[in-house]
Design an enzyme around this catalytic site. Sequence first.
Site, PDB file in Angstrom:
ATOM      1  N   LYS A  52       0.839  -1.205   0.000  1.00  0.00           N
ATOM      2  CA  LYS A  52       0.000   0.000   0.000  1.00  0.00           C
ATOM      3  C   LYS A  52       0.877   1.259   0.000  1.00  0.00           C
ATOM      4  O   LYS A  52       0.571   2.243  -0.665  1.00  0.00           O
ATOM      5  CB  LYS A  52      -0.943  -0.011   1.214  1.00  0.00           C
ATOM      6  CG  LYS A  52      -2.049  -1.056   1.059  1.00  0.00           C
ATOM      7  CD  LYS A  52      -2.837  -1.300   2.331  1.00  0.00           C
ATOM      8  CE  LYS A  52      -3.773  -2.494   2.149  1.00  0.00           C
ATOM      9  NZ  LYS A  52      -4.519  -2.864   3.348  1.00  0.00           N
ATOM     10  N   GLN A  96      -4.628  -1.695   9.703  1.00  0.00           N
ATOM     11  CA  GLN A  96      -4.536  -3.006   9.053  1.00  0.00           C
ATOM     12  C   GLN A  96      -5.100  -4.101   9.961  1.00  0.00           C
ATOM     13  O   GLN A  96      -4.720  -4.215  11.124  1.00  0.00           O
ATOM     14  CB  GLN A  96      -3.062  -3.301   8.693  1.00  0.00           C
ATOM     15  CG  GLN A  96      -2.853  -4.583   7.923  1.00  0.00           C
ATOM     16  CD  GLN A  96      -3.475  -4.560   6.526  1.00  0.00           C
ATOM     17  OE1 GLN A  96      -3.393  -3.562   5.807  1.00  0.00           O
ATOM     18  NE2 GLN A  96      -4.103  -5.660   6.135  1.00  0.00           N
ATOM     19  N   ASP A 119     -10.961   2.733   4.177  1.00  0.00           N
ATOM     20  CA  ASP A 119     -11.264   1.303   4.007  1.00  0.00           C
ATOM     21  C   ASP A 119     -12.775   1.084   3.872  1.00  0.00           C
ATOM     22  O   ASP A 119     -13.220   0.010   3.464  1.00  0.00           O
ATOM     23  CB  ASP A 119     -10.768   0.501   5.230  1.00  0.00           C
ATOM     24  CG  ASP A 119      -9.449  -0.214   4.946  1.00  0.00           C
ATOM     25  OD1 ASP A 119      -9.119  -0.403   3.755  1.00  0.00           O
ATOM     26  OD2 ASP A 119      -8.762  -0.587   5.917  1.00  0.00           O
TER      27      ASP A 119
END
Length: 291
Positions: A52, A96, A119
């Site tokens: 990422k 994460q 997200d």
Amino acid sequence: MKLLDGIKLAKKTKKNIRQKVANYVTEGKRAPHLAAVLVGEDPASNAYVKMKIKDCEEVGFKSTLIKKDADISEKELLEIVHELNENKELDGYIVQLPLPKHINEDKILQAIDPQKDVDGFHPTNVGKMALGLETFLPATPFGVMRLLEDYDIATSGKKCVVLGRSNIVGRPMSILMSQPGKHANSTVTICHSGTKNLEEFTQEADIIISAIGKPHFLTSEMVKEGVIIIDVGINRVYDESKKDYKLVGDVDFENIKSKADYITPVPGGVGPMTRAMLLENTLLAYKRFAQ
Ligand code: NDP
């Protein structure tokens, strides 16, 4: 059979984003800024976050990695989340997953400012998605929708079976495919571990989106001719011939491909699109706040 090439579309998407960022910077604006919070040493999570960060560099985003030991307390992690929420130089961030067992994931995700939740996991954004309002779509389902759109696949009125009902893939996927729109508007059935005679659903399906996490789960006998297959699964299996591990999807690709009109490969299908869509969401966050 036509391959749905996620690598090619992700490249095109990133090129587009890079151009937009270059224009903003030429106009004297700051670049979009994404942060990632990584807790612990899980190798897969480490690898995902690294990718990422690399993607951010590729398109000209600023990125910040906040790495914490696995024994960080929930309170300390919440403090980090609050700081990130307040940071005026930051457009969006991700925490994460998975988090260590002693940390309540829901509590952390719900503490993220929905405006920075790139997200798309915060209940506010999930609710907006379900209502068809503009919001951050979870990256994987978002990537699948983009693939269907880019390849101009006829989905309207088609029978779509989604395998898996997780909050990050299966459930949002089923919501997006059932919404009105040229590349959605399907009649959706969602299958899970409680589904009886699953093959009765898959055999009838015009479109199958599999997000189960079981290698080669979907076999040729379970699908009809002309089916469209989207394989979200990523499974690490040992390849005896190469004496090494390799990644395979949920779909028995080699045996199904001749029956399918369209199919995504693994790797190279949904995975690259997931990464590209996180960048799209960050750009959306930037456009909302930094302009
Ligand atoms: P989860 O484990 O959270 O969910 C799996 C789902 O599959 C559950 O709903 C489960 O049902 C269902 N399931 C499991 N076994 C069966 C079965 N035998 N029959 C029917 N349903 C079953 O996984 P995720 O949604 O997070 O991920 C799914 C896969 O997608 C994984 O391989 C993951 O690595 C991959 N993935 C890929 C991404 C990409 O970018 N390509 C991104 C995210 C995930 P139940 O709810 O009843 O337990």
